[in-house]
Write a protein that holds these residues in place. Structure first.
Motif, PDB file in Angstrom:
ATOM      1  N   THR A   1       0.874  -1.178   0.000  1.00 17.25           N
ATOM      2  CA  THR A   1       0.000   0.000   0.000  1.00 17.25           C
ATOM      3  C   THR A   1       0.908   1.225   0.000  1.00 17.25           C
ATOM      4  OG1 THR A   1      -1.617  -1.217   1.302  1.00 17.25           O
ATOM      5  CG2 THR A   1      -1.837   1.177   1.281  1.00 17.25           C
ATOM      6  N   PHE A   2       0.581   2.177  -0.844  1.00 21.28           N
ATOM      7  CA  PHE A   2       1.456   3.348  -1.014  1.00 21.28           C
ATOM      8  C   PHE A   2       0.747   4.582  -0.452  1.00 21.28           C
ATOM      9  CE2 PHE A   2       2.088   0.283  -4.384  1.00 21.28           C
ATOM     10  CZ  PHE A   2       3.446   0.033  -4.308  1.00 21.28           C
ATOM     11  N   VAL A   3       1.359   5.200   0.524  1.00 25.50           N
ATOM     12  CA  VAL A   3       0.771   6.409   1.137  1.00 25.50           C
ATOM     13  C   VAL A   3       1.615   7.604   0.688  1.00 25.50           C
ATOM     14  CG1 VAL A   3       0.085   7.540   3.284  1.00 25.50           C
ATOM     15  CG2 VAL A   3       0.025   5.041   3.123  1.00 25.50           C
ATOM     16  N   LEU A   4       1.008   8.422  -0.149  1.00 23.22           N
ATOM     17  CA  LEU A   4       1.733   9.554  -0.748  1.00 23.22           C
ATOM     18  C   LEU A   4       1.250  10.859  -0.112  1.00 23.22           C
ATOM     19  CD1 LEU A   4       3.683  10.510  -3.066  1.00 23.22           C
ATOM     20  CD2 LEU A   4       1.647  10.693  -4.497  1.00 23.22           C
ATOM     21  N   THR A   5       2.180  11.670   0.327  1.00 19.78           N
ATOM     22  CA  THR A   5       1.828  12.962   0.916  1.00 19.78           C
ATOM     23  C   THR A   5       2.488  14.076   0.120  1.00 19.78           C
ATOM     24  OG1 THR A   5       1.717  11.934   3.091  1.00 19.78           O
ATOM     25  CG2 THR A   5       1.866  14.330   3.051  1.00 19.78           C
TER      26      THR A   5
END
Lengths: 150, 233
Positions: free
Chosen positions: A74-78
């Motif tokens: 899962t990729f959490v991009l900020t």
């Protein structure tokens, strides 16, 4: 006969020169558009980017992207718009947004925020990769854009 | 016909022939006396020449042959010199020969392909014109600073094509270390970096106005063919 041969050879020579010139103009030297960081070492990621663009009426457009082709994560991009007034406090978060991706390949966020004058601004990208099953963080990477002054 | 009839017929035909012979001999004698048929060397020569010209087998003209040969020689010479000395020409020639032999490029945009219509939505400056067999467009993202199009096949393999445009202050960090393989190519004047890592192939194509970043998780794809056929819209 000799005249014909000479004419033909001169034609060939001229065409050679033209083709050579055009071929040379096609082989331009590319320069990177931005100051890429020196050799980041990623485990799963292929690339990370951070971009900023000044828009009309005091707005700025921020862009954060990452590229990864590994499954089961899962990729959490900020995407964060940071600013500084030059004081010792340094870069401060002004606006931020986060999105979660499951899809492989390149994914990104673009956001437009109002940015008052009197500061230097940059986009700060953070990507956190988690194991989809366990939730454990397997990689974190950041990238900061060039700075624009308002 | 009886023997008798045959005999009668022979007598009659012989008589007719005798009469004709006599007439013919008389005509010859009359012609000999006629000054129009007297021997004339000049006229005979003219007549012979006219006959020769009319029935002569036309021989190929030597001059034309020599000219064609010299043109051909000059062309061969010119092409050989260019192939040896000009890098750009060599690349174009190699590209041309590759295209001749590779029929898998039949799925280019010019063909009636289901990807054609979908790719019309793509707003990037460059576009992949060779889509590997079995791959279909499944996602298009058009943003002001980057454009992405993703292809997927039935096996679930993905090709992610992204164009980072130059109209923005951008830092683009590529993983520059720990690759399984790293090679660079120059195709159509564009620098292409091909790297592989854990069975994933990364292409970074640098152009004047964009960085094109393509990722494949399918080793069977002709990724060099894909890179070669990325063209400006």
């Amino acid at each position: 006969m000799k005249k014909i041969l000479a004419f033909m050879l001169s034609l060939v020579m001229m065409s050679m020169c033209c083709i050579y010139a055009s071929a040379e103009s096609n082989t331009e030297t590319f320069e990177l558009m931005s100051d890429s960081e020196a050799s980041p070492r990623y485990t799963h990621l292929g690339a990370v980017s951070a971009g900023i663009k000044e828009k009309a009426l005091g707005f700025v457009l921020c862009e954060s992207t990452y590229a990864c082709m590994h499954e089961n994560y899962t990729f959490v991009l900020t995407c964060t718009l940071q600013r500084t007034d030059g004081s010792a406090a340094g870069w401060q978060t002004y606006k931020t947004t986060t999105e979660t991706f499951l899809e492989l390949g390149t994914n990104g966020i673009t956001e437009t925020w109002f940015a008052p004058a009197g500061y230097a601004y940059r986009t700060f990208t953070t990507i956190v990769i988690k194991n989809s099953r366990t939730g454990k963080v397997v990689e974190t990477a950041t990238c900061d854009s060039p700075v624009i002054y308002k | 016909m009886t023997e008798y009839n045959k005999h009668i017929l022979k007598i009659v035909t012989d008589d007719i022939l005798d009469e004709n012979d006599e007439l013919f001999l008389k005509e010859i004698e009359a012609a000999k006396a006629d000054p129009r048929f007297a021997n004339n060397k000049e006229r005979d020569e003219k007549f012979r020449k006219a006959l020769d010209e009319a029935f002569a087998v036309k021989k190929p003209r030597r001059k034309a042959l020599v000219r064609a040969a010299s043109v051909f020689l000059a062309l061969i010479l010119g092409l050989s010199v260019m192939t040896i000395t000009v890098k750009g020409f060599r690349e174009k020639l190699w590209e041309f020969l590759n295209n001749l032999g590779n029929h898998s490029y039949s799925s280019m945009l010019s063909s009636k392909n289901s990807n054609d219509n979908k790719l019309l939505e793509y707003e990037g400056m460059y576009i992949p014109k060779y889509i590997p067999e079995g791959y279909e467009v499944f996602k298009i993202v058009n943003e002001e600073t980057y454009n992405t199009v993703k292809f997927r096949n039935l096996a679930g393999n993905i090709i992610s094509y992204t164009e980072h445009t130059q109209n923005v202050e951008k830092k683009f960090n590529l993983d520059k270390e720990a690759y399984d393989s790293y090679e660079t190519h120059t195709i159509k004047g564009k620098e292409i970096i091909i790297t592989t890592k854990e069975n994933v192939i990364y292409l970074t194509i640098k152009t004047n106005d964009a960085i094109i970043y393509v990722i494949f998780n399918d080793n069977n794809v002709d990724f060099l063919g894909f890179a070669t056929h990325i063209e400006k819209k």
